[in-house]
Design a protein around this motif. Structure first.
Motif, PDB file in Angstrom:
ATOM      1  N   LEU A 136       0.812  -1.220   0.000  1.00 61.44           N
ATOM      2  CA  LEU A 136       0.000   0.000   0.000  1.00 61.44           C
ATOM      3  C   LEU A 136       0.843   1.266   0.000  1.00 61.44           C
ATOM      4  O   LEU A 136       0.525   2.229  -0.703  1.00 61.44           O
ATOM      5  CB  LEU A 136      -0.927  -0.008   1.222  1.00 61.44           C
ATOM      6  CG  LEU A 136      -1.947  -1.141   1.277  1.00 61.44           C
ATOM      7  CD1 LEU A 136      -2.720  -1.097   2.592  1.00 61.44           C
ATOM      8  CD2 LEU A 136      -2.916  -1.063   0.092  1.00 61.44           C
ATOM      9  N   GLU A 137       1.886   1.310   0.800  1.00 61.14           N
ATOM     10  CA  GLU A 137       2.733   2.499   0.915  1.00 61.14           C
ATOM     11  C   GLU A 137       4.202   2.078   0.858  1.00 61.14           C
ATOM     12  O   GLU A 137       4.899   2.067   1.868  1.00 61.14           O
ATOM     13  CB  GLU A 137       2.447   3.239   2.223  1.00 61.14           C
ATOM     14  CG  GLU A 137       1.039   3.762   2.363  1.00 61.14           C
ATOM     15  CD  GLU A 137       0.755   4.922   1.410  1.00 61.14           C
ATOM     16  OE1 GLU A 137       1.710   5.468   0.833  1.00 61.14           O
ATOM     17  OE2 GLU A 137      -0.424   5.282   1.262  1.00 61.14           O
ATOM     18  N   GLU A 306     -10.780  -3.448   0.169  1.00 63.36           N
ATOM     19  CA  GLU A 306     -10.077  -3.688  -1.094  1.00 63.36           C
ATOM     20  C   GLU A 306      -9.774  -2.337  -1.736  1.00 63.36           C
ATOM     21  O   GLU A 306     -10.670  -1.542  -1.990  1.00 63.36           O
ATOM     22  CB  GLU A 306     -10.928  -4.538  -2.036  1.00 63.36           C
ATOM     23  CG  GLU A 306     -10.227  -4.848  -3.373  1.00 63.36           C
ATOM     24  CD  GLU A 306     -11.134  -5.587  -4.337  1.00 63.36           C
ATOM     25  OE1 GLU A 306     -11.938  -4.903  -5.007  1.00 63.36           O
ATOM     26  OE2 GLU A 306     -11.064  -6.827  -4.392  1.00 63.36           O
ATOM     27  N   ARG A 307      -8.499  -2.067  -1.989  1.00 69.05           N
ATOM     28  CA  ARG A 307      -8.090  -0.799  -2.579  1.00 69.05           C
ATOM     29  C   ARG A 307      -7.068  -1.064  -3.679  1.00 69.05           C
ATOM     30  O   ARG A 307      -6.028  -1.675  -3.451  1.00 69.05           O
ATOM     31  CB  ARG A 307      -7.473   0.120  -1.518  1.00 69.05           C
ATOM     32  CG  ARG A 307      -6.924   1.439  -2.065  1.00 69.05           C
ATOM     33  CD  ARG A 307      -6.511   2.369  -0.948  1.00 69.05           C
ATOM     34  NE  ARG A 307      -7.657   2.791  -0.150  1.00 69.05           N
ATOM     35  CZ  ARG A 307      -7.551   3.556   0.944  1.00 69.05           C
ATOM     36  NH1 ARG A 307      -6.368   3.960   1.353  1.00 69.05           N
ATOM     37  NH2 ARG A 307      -8.636   3.908   1.607  1.00 69.05           N
ATOM     38  N   GLY A 309      -7.019  -3.129  -6.071  1.00 69.58           N
ATOM     39  CA  GLY A 309      -6.736  -4.540  -6.332  1.00 69.58           C
ATOM     40  C   GLY A 309      -6.032  -5.266  -5.207  1.00 69.58           C
ATOM     41  O   GLY A 309      -5.750  -6.455  -5.326  1.00 69.58           O
ATOM     42  N   GLN A 310      -5.747  -4.567  -4.105  1.00 72.09           N
ATOM     43  CA  GLN A 310      -5.077  -5.193  -2.976  1.00 72.09           C
ATOM     44  C   GLN A 310      -6.020  -5.251  -1.778  1.00 72.09           C
ATOM     45  O   GLN A 310      -6.740  -4.290  -1.497  1.00 72.09           O
ATOM     46  CB  GLN A 310      -3.811  -4.396  -2.593  1.00 72.09           C
ATOM     47  CG  GLN A 310      -2.770  -4.313  -3.699  1.00 72.09           C
ATOM     48  CD  GLN A 310      -2.173  -5.667  -4.037  1.00 72.09           C
ATOM     49  OE1 GLN A 310      -2.174  -6.570  -3.200  1.00 72.09           O
ATOM     50  NE2 GLN A 310      -1.653  -5.806  -5.251  1.00 72.09           N
ATOM     51  N   ASN A 311      -6.008  -6.402  -1.066  1.00 68.40           N
ATOM     52  CA  ASN A 311      -6.858  -6.588   0.101  1.00 68.40           C
ATOM     53  C   ASN A 311      -6.109  -6.187   1.373  1.00 68.40           C
ATOM     54  O   ASN A 311      -4.986  -6.649   1.596  1.00 68.40           O
ATOM     55  CB  ASN A 311      -7.314  -8.045   0.208  1.00 68.40           C
ATOM     56  CG  ASN A 311      -8.240  -8.431  -0.935  1.00 68.40           C
ATOM     57  OD1 ASN A 311      -8.792  -7.568  -1.614  1.00 68.40           O
ATOM     58  ND2 ASN A 311      -8.414  -9.717  -1.146  1.00 68.40           N
ATOM     59  N   VAL A 312      -6.728  -5.342   2.171  1.00 63.62           N
ATOM     60  CA  VAL A 312      -6.176  -4.966   3.468  1.00 63.62           C
ATOM     61  C   VAL A 312      -7.052  -5.618   4.530  1.00 63.62           C
ATOM     62  O   VAL A 312      -8.154  -5.139   4.815  1.00 63.62           O
ATOM     63  CB  VAL A 312      -6.151  -3.434   3.650  1.00 63.62           C
ATOM     64  CG1 VAL A 312      -5.495  -3.072   4.968  1.00 63.62           C
ATOM     65  CG2 VAL A 312      -5.436  -2.764   2.485  1.00 63.62           C
ATOM     66  N   ILE A 313      -6.593  -6.729   5.095  1.00 64.93           N
ATOM     67  CA  ILE A 313      -7.372  -7.471   6.076  1.00 64.93           C
ATOM     68  C   ILE A 313      -7.160  -6.853   7.458  1.00 64.93           C
ATOM     69  O   ILE A 313      -6.028  -6.593   7.867  1.00 64.93           O
ATOM     70  CB  ILE A 313      -6.961  -8.954   6.083  1.00 64.93           C
ATOM     71  CG1 ILE A 313      -7.055  -9.536   4.660  1.00 64.93           C
ATOM     72  CG2 ILE A 313      -7.837  -9.744   7.047  1.00 64.93           C
ATOM     73  CD1 ILE A 313      -8.434  -9.421   4.054  1.00 64.93           C
ATOM     74  N   GLN A 314      -8.280  -6.662   8.171  1.00 62.40           N
ATOM     75  CA  GLN A 314      -8.272  -6.090   9.509  1.00 62.40           C
ATOM     76  C   GLN A 314      -7.439  -4.807   9.560  1.00 62.40           C
ATOM     77  O   GLN A 314      -6.418  -4.718  10.266  1.00 62.40           O
ATOM     78  CB  GLN A 314      -7.715  -7.094  10.520  1.00 62.40           C
ATOM     79  CG  GLN A 314      -7.961  -6.687  11.978  1.00 62.40           C
ATOM     80  CD  GLN A 314      -7.269  -7.608  12.960  1.00 62.40           C
ATOM     81  OE1 GLN A 314      -6.813  -8.681  12.587  1.00 62.40           O
ATOM     82  NE2 GLN A 314      -7.182  -7.189  14.189  1.00 62.40           N
ATOM     83  N   HIS A 323     -13.491   6.926  -2.176  1.00 60.37           N
ATOM     84  CA  HIS A 323     -14.176   6.565  -3.421  1.00 60.37           C
ATOM     85  C   HIS A 323     -13.315   5.582  -4.216  1.00 60.37           C
ATOM     86  O   HIS A 323     -12.105   5.767  -4.359  1.00 60.37           O
ATOM     87  CB  HIS A 323     -14.427   7.832  -4.245  1.00 60.37           C
ATOM     88  CG  HIS A 323     -15.018   7.553  -5.607  1.00 60.37           C
ATOM     89  ND1 HIS A 323     -16.324   7.146  -5.769  1.00 60.37           N
ATOM     90  CD2 HIS A 323     -14.465   7.603  -6.852  1.00 60.37           C
ATOM     91  CE1 HIS A 323     -16.572   6.967  -7.064  1.00 60.37           C
ATOM     92  NE2 HIS A 323     -15.451   7.249  -7.737  1.00 60.37           N
ATOM     93  N   GLY A 324     -13.929   4.544  -4.702  1.00 62.46           N
ATOM     94  CA  GLY A 324     -13.211   3.510  -5.445  1.00 62.46           C
ATOM     95  C   GLY A 324     -12.843   2.303  -4.609  1.00 62.46           C
ATOM     96  O   GLY A 324     -12.477   1.261  -5.153  1.00 62.46           O
ATOM     97  N   ASP A 325     -12.922   2.431  -3.273  1.00 59.75           N
ATOM     98  CA  ASP A 325     -12.649   1.282  -2.412  1.00 59.75           C
ATOM     99  C   ASP A 325     -13.858   0.343  -2.383  1.00 59.75           C
ATOM    100  O   ASP A 325     -14.974   0.716  -2.753  1.00 59.75           O
ATOM    101  CB  ASP A 325     -12.355   1.744  -0.983  1.00 59.75           C
ATOM    102  CG  ASP A 325     -11.052   2.521  -0.888  1.00 59.75           C
ATOM    103  OD1 ASP A 325     -10.294   2.498  -1.879  1.00 59.75           O
ATOM    104  OD2 ASP A 325     -10.818   3.151   0.153  1.00 59.75           O
ATOM    105  N   SER A 326     -13.600  -0.866  -1.912  1.00 60.12           N
ATOM    106  CA  SER A 326     -14.674  -1.832  -1.666  1.00 60.12           C
ATOM    107  C   SER A 326     -14.457  -2.435  -0.292  1.00 60.12           C
ATOM    108  O   SER A 326     -13.315  -2.642   0.133  1.00 60.12           O
ATOM    109  CB  SER A 326     -14.682  -2.934  -2.727  1.00 60.12           C
ATOM    110  OG  SER A 326     -14.959  -2.398  -4.021  1.00 60.12           O
TER     111      SER A 326
END
Length: 334
Positions: A136-137, A306-307, A309-314, A323-326
């Motif tokens: 992510l960063e 989900e941002r 295409g990458q999943n950030v769990i917990q 906007h654009g996240d799921s």
């Protein structure tokens, strides 16, 4: 009789710097000396310095060479003394480089960069957090503090390792706590829950004592210590046991098995999956903690975001959705 005593208050220069200064002095002295002895051959002081450098470096271009006995004697003295001096300089450079690498691998080297994130404690959660952070960063520097590791666990990653307890001011200073941006304190699962929470709270006190305005996120295992963690200065609390319990209860009641690796999981009946739901307009700007009640009202359990295409769990409670996240929810795939 007047006596002058040297107090020794002047700082001692590093060996590498002293050697370099000595080499510069030798170059200038021999360059001027050979120019004075043979001005016809060495027309300028720079010509003399050039010859001195070529000689002690054992390069030997041959564009300048002394012709008199006095000049040749100077050359002999220069070769016998200067070559060893230069060799000692390069050997010192190699020794400093090797020593610096050892200090880095053993977690004894100070971190000097700024705007970094400090993660306290090494475990599987820390490893996964670092992996997610790099996705992510990737440009944010990370400092890992742990006293159980003897060597750097991720030497090829952009992670700086500090060996020691984060409750000590000296260790926090090595991590450059004054210039850090955020701190994450993970629970030490090698201890029982009460002791782990006590260590977390003690670390909070040390971190906030070193830098009161730093954002600090702490993992607490027992609910009784949440209030104490906030009193110690925590800006956010992660209740790992509570989250894990919610997932377990949901899985037990619905007879589903959590599957957290969607890429490697085989398609099987009655297994849990992550289903992304686009962020609604009224949810934009909310933190993950604020978003959970909206989904619970719909009998949905949120487990991550989900941002790109990458999943950030917990994610952390203050993780804001845009906007654009799921939002990732648990659902059964028939």
């Amino acid at each position: 009789m007047l006596r002058v005593r040297y107090m020794g208050n002047f700082p001692r220069l590093p060996r590498l710097t002293r050697l370099l200064l000595l080499i510069i002095v030798v170059l200038c002295c021999f360059g001027m000396l050979i120019h004075l002895v043979e001005p016809e051959t060495f027309g300028t002081v720079f010509d003399g310095i050039w010859w001195t450098i070529v000689t002690i470096a054992t390069v030997g271009y041959g564009d300048f060479a002394p012709s008199t006995v006095a000049g040749k004697m100077i050359g002999i003295i220069l070769i016998l003394s200067g070559a060893g001096l230069v060799s000692s300089y390069f050997a010192t450079i190699a020794a400093v480089a090797v020593s610096s690498e050892h200090l880095y691998m053993e977690g004894k080297k100070d971190f000097t960069r700024e705007s970094h994130i400090i993660i306290v404690g090494w475990n599987e959660r820390s490893k996964e957090i670092i992996r997610e952070m790099k996705i992510l960063e990737p440009i944010i520097p990370i400092v890992l503090i742990d006293d159980s590791l003897q060597k750097h666990p991720l030497p090829r990653e952009n992670v700086h390792f500090i060996h020691g307890k984060a409750t000590h001011d000296g260790v926090l200073s090595k991590a450059n706590i004054k210039k850090a941006e955020k701190v994450l304190i993970t629970a030490d699962l090698r201890q029982d829950e009460f002791q782990a929470d006590m260590f977390t709270i003690l670390t909070l006190l040390a971190v906030k004592g070193a830098k009161a305005d730093i954002f600090c996120l702490a993992e607490i295992l027992t609910r009784e210590q949440i209030a104490n963690a906030f009193r110690a200065g925590a800006d956010g609390i992660i209740e790992t046991n509570r989250f894990a319990s919610e997932v377990m209860v949901k899985s037990l009641l619905d007879k589903i098995v959590p599957e957290f690796n969607e890429e490697d999981a085989e398609e099987q009946d009655s297994k849990i999956r992550f289903r992304p739901i686009p962020i609604l307009q009224e949810w934009q700007g909310l933190t993950f903690k604020e978003l959970i009640p909206f989904l619970l009202d719909q009998n949905r359990l949120a487990v991550g975001i989900e941002r790109e295409g990458q999943n950030v769990i917990q994610p952390p409670p203050d993780y804001r959705v845009h906007h654009g996240d799921s939002v990732l929810i648990i659902h059964t795939q028939d």
